[in-house]
Every structure is written in C-alpha cells, then in structure tokens.
Write a protein that holds these residues in place. Structure first.
Motif, mmCIF file in Angstrom:
data_model
loop_
_atom_site.group_PDB
_atom_site.id
_atom_site.type_symbol
_atom_site.label_atom_id
_atom_site.label_comp_id
_atom_site.label_asym_id
_atom_site.label_seq_id
_atom_site.Cartn_x
_atom_site.Cartn_y
_atom_site.Cartn_z
ATOM 1 N N GLY A 115 2.189 0.290 5.177
ATOM 2 C CA GLY A 115 1.757 -0.696 3.980
ATOM 3 C C GLY A 115 3.199 -1.162 3.475
ATOM 4 N N THR B 47 0.881 4.675 2.514
ATOM 5 C CA THR B 47 0.463 4.625 3.826
ATOM 6 C C THR B 47 1.548 4.460 4.848
ATOM 7 O OG1 THR B 47 0.463 2.174 3.573
ATOM 8 C CG2 THR B 47 -1.557 3.463 2.909
ATOM 9 N N GLY C 167 0.898 -1.151 0.014
ATOM 10 C CA GLY C 167 -0.140 0.026 0.121
ATOM 11 C C GLY C 167 0.883 1.278 -0.015
ATOM 12 N N LYS D 237 -4.924 -1.009 2.451
ATOM 13 C CA LYS D 237 -6.334 -0.416 2.294
ATOM 14 C C LYS D 237 -7.461 -1.600 2.467
ATOM 15 C CE LYS D 237 -5.369 3.746 1.562
ATOM 16 N NZ LYS D 237 -5.066 4.388 0.300
ATOM 17 N N GLY E 274 -4.372 0.455 -3.707
ATOM 18 C CA GLY E 274 -4.128 1.086 -2.666
ATOM 19 C C GLY E 274 -3.498 -0.014 -1.827
ATOM 20 N N GLY E 275 -3.421 -1.342 -2.285
ATOM 21 C CA GLY E 275 -2.362 -2.295 -1.780
ATOM 22 C C GLY E 275 -3.212 -2.931 -0.442
#
Lengths: 288, 243, 356
Positions: free
Chosen positions: C272, C269, C266, C331, C327-328
């Motif tokens: 992430g 983030t 992500g 998310k 968003g990976g």
C-alpha cells in the motif's frame, strides 16, 4: 526604552493573534480530542473573505471583518458536520481528515487568488500610529489586543453562564459521562467548532491588518505557534491560552530582536517539545 | 414481566472478549442486584446497556429495543446511571453537577436535598474537593433528579466508610420504593438487606439468576458463584458479617 | 497457476523495472516521453523513491501505530548532511552518504528517545515541534551552511561521473530502484521478525504488550530509528536525483505528503505505502503539468482553479480516501470482492476510549 515598548506592543499584538487561533483549538481539543490541523486554514479563509469584501466587495473595513468572520464560522461548522462528525468512532481519521482539509483549503485560495501576498486595505483610522512612552506604535496592534480581550471576556462569560458553556466544561473533563446524563454532546461539538472558527477567522481578518497583507499560507504558518500556546495553556483552558499567548508572543518578539533572527521562533518551538515532555499529562491525560 | 431485558450481550474491546453472552432480567420493582467476582464483567455489562461500549446482542427496555441507541438517548428513555467511578465533574460545583443532569422541566430538588441535606450546604463547592461519600451522593442525586424509570448504580458503596455505606444503602432502599434499581454490588450484606432478585456473572457470562436471599442463604452456591469468604475478606459490612 | 502468478509478480515487476531504461515504449498520458527517456526515468525514479520513503514511514504509522508528524526531519538530515559533508568536509559521495545516513540515525535515536516518552497525540506534537525546529534552522541559514531559501547544490566534482549529467539518468534511476528494494526488504524482514510481532502488538494494544512483560518503549524506539535511517538514506537518493538540497524537504508539508501517501495507498499493508507513494508523486507531477497546460487554461474558472492546484486535488483525494476508503487503495480489491460489506454498525455517540 522606546524599542522595548514597541517590541512589547508588537509582541502583545502577535499574542492576541495567537490567542484568537489557540482559544478555539484548545476548546476543540479539550472537548473532542481532535487536533484540528485545518484551524490555520480557517484563519486564512477568514482573512481572504475579509480581504475580498474590503476590495472587490467594496464594503467598509468593519463590515469586511464581520463578513470574514461569518464565512470562517460557516466553513468551520461545515467542516465539523460534513467531515468530523461521521468519523467520531475513528479518532485518528478525524485528525487525518483535518490534515487533508488543511492542505486543500490554502491550495484552493492559492488557485483563486494566486500565491503572492495581497495588500490588505488599511482604513485610515487604523493605519496611523500612537505615541506611547516615547515609542510610535501602529494602531493595529491595539485593535488586535482589543479584539482578543473581547473574545476572551465573551468566551469566559459563555463558559461560566450558559448551559452549553457548562456542557463544554463538563465535556472537557469527561465526555462520556456527559452523554450518560442524557445530553447529546455532539451539539456541543458543532458549537465549539463554530466558536473556534469564528475566533480564528476574526483573527484572520485582523491579521490582514497586522501584517498589511494576506497570503494563502499565513494561517498554516501561525498554527504551529498556536499549538505551542494550547499545550502551554492547558487543553480546554481559555484563560490558560490567553496567558500563554501573551508569553509566547512576547518571547518571540524580544528573542527575534535581541538575538539572531529566527531564534525566537526556534525557542518557542523547542519550548513546545520541552513542555510536552515535562508535563505530558497536560495533553495526553485522557488519550493515554 | 421484567423492565430491562438483556439477551446474549457480547462486548469486544481492543480485540479482547470481555462479555460472551450475558443474560439479565431487571424486575419492574425493587432492587435487582448484579453480582460476581472482580473482573466478571459487571461494570462492562452496565456500560454496554448504557451504550458506552460497542456491543452486540439485544437490550430491551420497557418493551422497546434500545441496543442501537446512543448513550444520551438511552438515558432519555428514563434510565439514570451512577457509574463505578462516580463520574462526578471535579472542576464543576455541586450545583453545576446537578444542573447538568436536569432533564425534566421540574427537577426533584426537594427530594434530593431531603435525602442529602449536605449537598445543599455544599452547593457552591467544587465537586472534586468533596469526600468520596459526598461525591457518591452527587452521583446518586443526579439519577434521582429526573423522573427515571430505572436507576443503575455501579458499586455505589465502593471505598466508603461503613457509616456512609449504611447511609447510601438507606437512600437506595428508599429510592427503590418508587423506582426500580439495578445495583452492582460486592457488599453482600447490603445486597441481602435491600435486593430482591439477583443475577450472578462469571467470566463474562451469566452464571445464575434468581432470588437474592435464597442464593445468599445457600452457602455452597454462594461460595461457588461468588467466592464468598475466600475472595472478599476486605468487604466492609455495615451490620453483622457476610459470612 | 494463479497462485504461482501471485507469488512471483513482484519479481516480474522488478525485472521489468530494471529493464525499463532500455525500453523506448511510449506511454502517452502516463509519461511525456518514451519509457527510457531521461525525463520519464527521472519521474519514475522520484516515484520509486517516494514509494520507498512512504514504505519506511509506514513502519511507524501502520506497523507500530505511531503517528509522527516529523518524519521529514530525518529525510532532510540525510539530504543536508550528505550534501554538506561533500561541500564543507570535502568528502567523496560514498563516505558522505554514510555520514549523512549516520546523522539521521543518530538524530532519530536521540529525538526518538525523547519523543517516545509521551504517547498518543502528545507524541505527534513533540515530533512536529522537533521537525519544525529543524525546518526553521534550515530556513535561517545558520553560518551560511544550509543556504536558506535557495538551498545548496550538490558539488559535481565530488560525485562520480556516472551519476552526473542527463545521459546518466538511468544510473540514478537504478539507485532509486535499489533504495526501494532495500526499504521493502528491511520493512518486510523486520515486521516478520519477533520484533515486528511486538510492533504489531503495540499497534493493537500497547497495554497488552506491557502485560506480557515487555517494555514497549525500546521496541518503539527501534522502529523510530530504523524508520529514520531509511528516511536518511532516502535523503541521499533525493540529493542525487535532484542535484541539491532545498528547505522544502524539511517542511512539515513534506511529512504531511508522506502521511497522505501512506493513507492513500493503505497503511499497514505490504504494498500500500509503495503504491500510494508512487501514485502521489506521479499525480503531483502530472497534475502540475496539467495545471500549466492549455487545455486547463481554457476551462471555466470553476474547473480551472481546482484543477490548477495539485495540492487541492491531493488534499481532497486524501480526505475522500480517509472518509470513504478506510484501509486505502490496497484494501480496494478486497472490498470490491466482498461487495459492500457494511462497516460494523458502531454505537453512534459511544466514545469507547477509556472503556474497561
């Protein structure tokens, strides 16, 4: 003298290979702003398909080349339809998706056929040498040059004479305006991927001839030099790519021979950086 | 009954709210002018109608909702579009620019070459080497080549010499006899001459809709909505003055 | 209570990680040996290192919006420069590590200053070109310094005793953990600073930053240099962990791996990239073991072949994440919580670039 002739022919053969990879890369980027990191993998797909047809399939060399080109074209079209098209509104993700494919495809080839280079069967007619100005030059250099020349002529005719060629040329200038004339530009996207995949996989099949073997990372290794060619020749310009291919191939061969090994590769890569810095517009004009 | 209806059109680009609720009705005949000061959102409005920018709201063309359609399908419904920057392909010849726009089986080259005889002479010339006025002719010619049901022209007279402005205005007036035109324009004299109805945008909203001449005759309203006199001294007027 | 839990879980996790070497907890499936065994610690240390590297790389990609294809260069610079400083300059580890990191900073500053003159995909390609030049240099073994394909081993006499030998794996593990904490702290601190807010602005819309009267160039160069410094420090840790410098560290595949980690976890983030780096590294190793295991060897070819290629699986996974999970992984919880929120219906062929 004979060394110079041999180096020139080898450089031109290499340049021909670069052109086969770079012409499609250039059209795809010019039209779609997609830097296709999977393009080298497409070359490898063509190379392995041709190798498979020529060995396990038992077809003749030329049929194997055709088979490799067809498989590579199909893979390229599939890539565009399945992965690139759904991501049109996310340009960066398009590039990332091609990165993923560029990693996965060679790995798959490696899984199936191993990481070692496989000798590519050389047809008798093409494995000999010719005497040229006192040098003995392998015939396969000329095969590559002829193939690249044929692709260049065919691409120029396509761009100049056909409606889709017109759409591609217009799309390189202003893609949004092409759609504003009522044209579904996405069909042209698939088409340039097909063309690029065809040229690259043809290059792959012939690279087997040139290098004498195929290996999974061949295509990816050529990709960086194809990038150099694309930037040097100007995005979306097929003729520019042709001229740049010849230049890069020759510089690389001569520099590798007459200076320390590897300096040719290095100089070409540094050339890429210098070019981008000197004329950033050539690449990023529309991306800003 | 309006041909093109826009309701609550909103556009956000890179986090910036450009349009917040544009209302627009384009009459089924004649020229409808889209007016407003620089930055009011006129160009974004027509780009949103064409589907060239992400948008929300409702765009209805001839009774059908076209809000979700991609640009090429909007055009194929019968909307010809001449964009603000003319959108001429500089590397292509004039003939190729026109050929690219062909949608009908029998494109109206006769009409185009009658209106713009110059384009016929310069058939093989690269469009990028044309003058601004000639490029505008190519842009308008592309919209007249097909049997469109609406032509959208975004500031077709911008940056042109007064003589050419008159020429372009004549062509638009003549085109409007057969096809309705949505005209984005800063040149109020031209608007007064050829436009029937008008809509005025201010800060990404519709501030006024009504009869164009009535608005321009009302000096207070014109000054309030368009900033006439104070904001547009550079406006090139083909005849008389807009003050 | 849950608010407390949310706030303090990173610290709790850190304490668990610090204590891990003292534990003999078996984690079958996840790790081969018990938690505290040298083999397990080595793998976890690599995971943490790559978690840190990915976090540092995301300073460019996720925080500033710069897609660099040359990050491996700064990692490899730290790695090789530290190794060579010990081998050729006869320095001890600490000065050598400082020297190596300083080399990375200098190189990132110099090449960043040049690369950032172009924007967009041009920047990506310039960074790729420079990194490729570095990779070629390392491969060609100029002057016999880099050792070519073989690489160079770290000289044991220059390393402190506490960092040599399998019985000291725990110390290396703590170093990797410290590197990760350092990276997280630097990234957290810089992105929360006023500079970090400018980075976020550049990522969203560079032109708007210019309108505010700020020059994005300097801010981008700062991000590039900080990120390069973190990569160089990561190279030092890598040298200690693996005991040598090999040319794979400089290859473009190394950068692509970082890219995959960040996107997987992500981008942009806080946790992430760390998550992606740890998962990727763990998966690459476990998949490698899996590929060589008897269970896979007995499978029919259609399953065996893809399963025997970690890069194939990771490449495919990467494409799947890009495609299905923008968003990976970071998310993912939010997406699950809100149900399947439709991604904004975008105008199909509308290509919004250049919209004004």
């Amino acid at each position: 003298m004979s060394t110079v002739v041999l180096l020139a022919c080898t450089g031109l053969g290499l340049g021909a290979l670069y052109f086969l990879v770079a012409s499609g890369l250039s059209l795809i980027f010019g039209l779609m702003d997609v830097l296709n990191f999977a393009h080298g993998a497409l070359l490898s797909v063509g190379a392995y398909a041709a190798w498979w047809a020529a060995t396990d399939g038992g077809t003749g060399f030329w049929l194997a080349v055709v088979f490799g080109t067809v498989v590579g074209t199909a893979a390229s079209v599939l890539l565009e339809l399945a992965l690139i098209r759904p991501l049109y509104v996310r340009p960066r993700d398009q590039i990332l998706a091609t990165v993923g494919v560029g990693l996965a495809l060679p790995a798959l080839l490696m899984g199936v056929w191993g990481s070692d280079a496989r000798p590519f069967p050389q047809p008798a007619a093409l494995s000999g040498t010719v005497g040229l100005l006192g040098a003995t030059v392998p015939v396969n250099r000329f095969v590559l040059m002829a193939a690249a020349l044929a692709v260049l002529v065919a691409l120029r005719l396509f761009l100049a004479r056909t409606r889709y060629g017109l759409i591609v040329r217009a799309g390189v200038e202003d893609r949004a305006m092409v759609t504003a004339l009522g044209i579904d530009v996405r069909r042209a996207f698939t088409l340039v991927f097909a063309i690029g995949g065809a040229a690259a996989s043809l290059g792959g099949a012939l690279a087997g001839l040139y290098f004498g073997s195929v290996n999974p990372s061949q295509g990816t290794g050529l990709l960086i030099f194809a990038f150099v060619v694309v930037v040097m020749g100007g995005m979306g310009s097929v003729t520019g790519a042709a001229v740049a291919s010849v230049g890069v191939g020759l510089v690389q061969q001569f520099a590798n021979y007459y200076t320390a090994a590897g300096l040719g590769d290095l100089s070409v890569v540094v050339l890429l950086a210098v070019l981008l810095l000197v004329k950033p517009r050539g690449l990023t004009g529309r991306l800003a | 009954m309006s041909l093109l209806t826009v309701r609550d059109l909103r556009v956000v680009i890179d986090g910036l709210h450009i349009l917040h609720g544009v209302e627009l009705d384009v009459a089924a005949t004649g020229v409808t002018a889209l007016l407003g000061r620089n930055g009011a959102g006129k160009t974004t409005t027509v780009r949103a109608v064409m589907g060239l920018v992400p948008r929300t709201g409702t765009v209805t063309f001839d009774g059908a909702d076209i809000t979700g359609l991609p640009t090429h399908q909007v055009v194929r419904r019968g909307i010809g579009y001449a964009p603000e920057d003319r959108g001429v392909f500089a590397q292509l010849s004039v003939a190729e620019n026109l050929r690219l726009a062909e949608r009908d089986p029998d494109p109206a080259y006769d009409l185009v070459f009658e209106l713009f005889p110059e384009l016929k002479q310069r058939h093989r010339q690269a469009a990028g080497t044309l003058s601004g006025g000639q490029q505008q002719m190519v842009a308008i010619a592309r919209t007249l080549l097909n049997g469109n049901r609406l032509v959208i022209a975004d500031e077709p007279t911008k940056g042109l010499a007064p003589k050419i402005v008159t020429e372009v205005a004549d062509v638009l007036a003549r085109a409007a006899e057969s096809v309705p035109v949505l005209l984005v324009e800063q040149n109020l004299a031209l608007v007064r001459r050829i436009a029937g109805r008008c809509a005025v945008l201010a800060d990404g909203r519709t501030a006024h809709q009504g009869d164009a001449r009535a608005l321009l005759a009302d000096e207070d309203a014109a000054r309030r909505l368009l900033g006439v006199g104070s904001h547009q001294p550079e406006t090139t007027a083909p005849e008389g003055s807009s003050r | 209570m849950t608010a407390h839990l949310k706030r303090w879980w990173p610290l709790a996790l850190l304490l668990v990680l610090i204590a891990a070497p003292y534990s003999a907890l078996p984690l079958p499936g996840l790790l081969d040996g018990p938690l505290g065994s040298p083999g397990s610690l080595q793998l976890i240390a690599l995971c943490l290192l790559y978690g840190g590297l990915a976090t540092g790389y995301d300073l460019l990609l996720g925080r500033t919006g710069l897609l660099s294809f040359g990050h491996a260069l700064y990692f490899a610079t730290g790695l090789y420069a530290t190794d060579l400083a010990m081998l050729e300059l006869d320095l001890d580890l600490l000065p050598a590590a400082l020297f190596g990191t300083a080399c990375s900073v200098a190189l990132a500053l110099a090449l960043g200053a040049v690369s950032l003159r172009v924007t967009g995909i041009g920047f990506s390609m310039v960074t790729l070109a420079f990194a490729q030049a570095g990779a070629i240099l390392v491969q060609r073994n100029p002057g016999g310094y880099t050792g070519g394909e073989e690489g160079r081993s770290a000289p044991a006499p220059h390393l402190p005793d506490a960092l040599v030998g399998i019985q000291n794996t725990a110390n290396l593990y703590w170093i990797a953990l410290a590197y990760l904490v350092l990276t997280l702290a630097v990234v957290h601190w810089t992105t929360a600073s006023p500079t970090g807010r400018v980075w976020a602005g550049i990522r969203e819309n560079e032109r708007r930053v210019e309108v505010l009267g700020l020059r994005p160039y300097g801010f981008k160069l700062l991000a590039f240099t900080v990120s390069g410094a973190l990569a160089g420090a990561g190279g030092v840790v890598y040298l200690l962990l693996t005991g040598g410098a090999t040319p794979q560290a400089a290859s473009s595949d190394a950068t692509l791996a970082l890219l995959v980690m960040v996107v997987l976890g992500g981008s942009g983030t806080r946790w992430g990239p760390l998550l992606g780096g740890v998962l990727y590294t763990w998966a690459a190793h476990r998949l490698g073991d899996l590929a060589n295991s008897a269970a896979v060897a007995d499978l029919p070819a259609a399953l065996r072949v893809p399963l025997s290629q970690p890069l194939f699986l990771l490449g495919t996974l990467f494409v799947a994440v890009v495609y299905l999970l923008p968003g990976g992984l970071a998310k993912l919880p939010a997406r699950l919580r809100t149900g399947r929120t439709p991604t904004a219906a975008a105008p199909a062929a509308a290509l919004p670039e250049g919209a004004a």
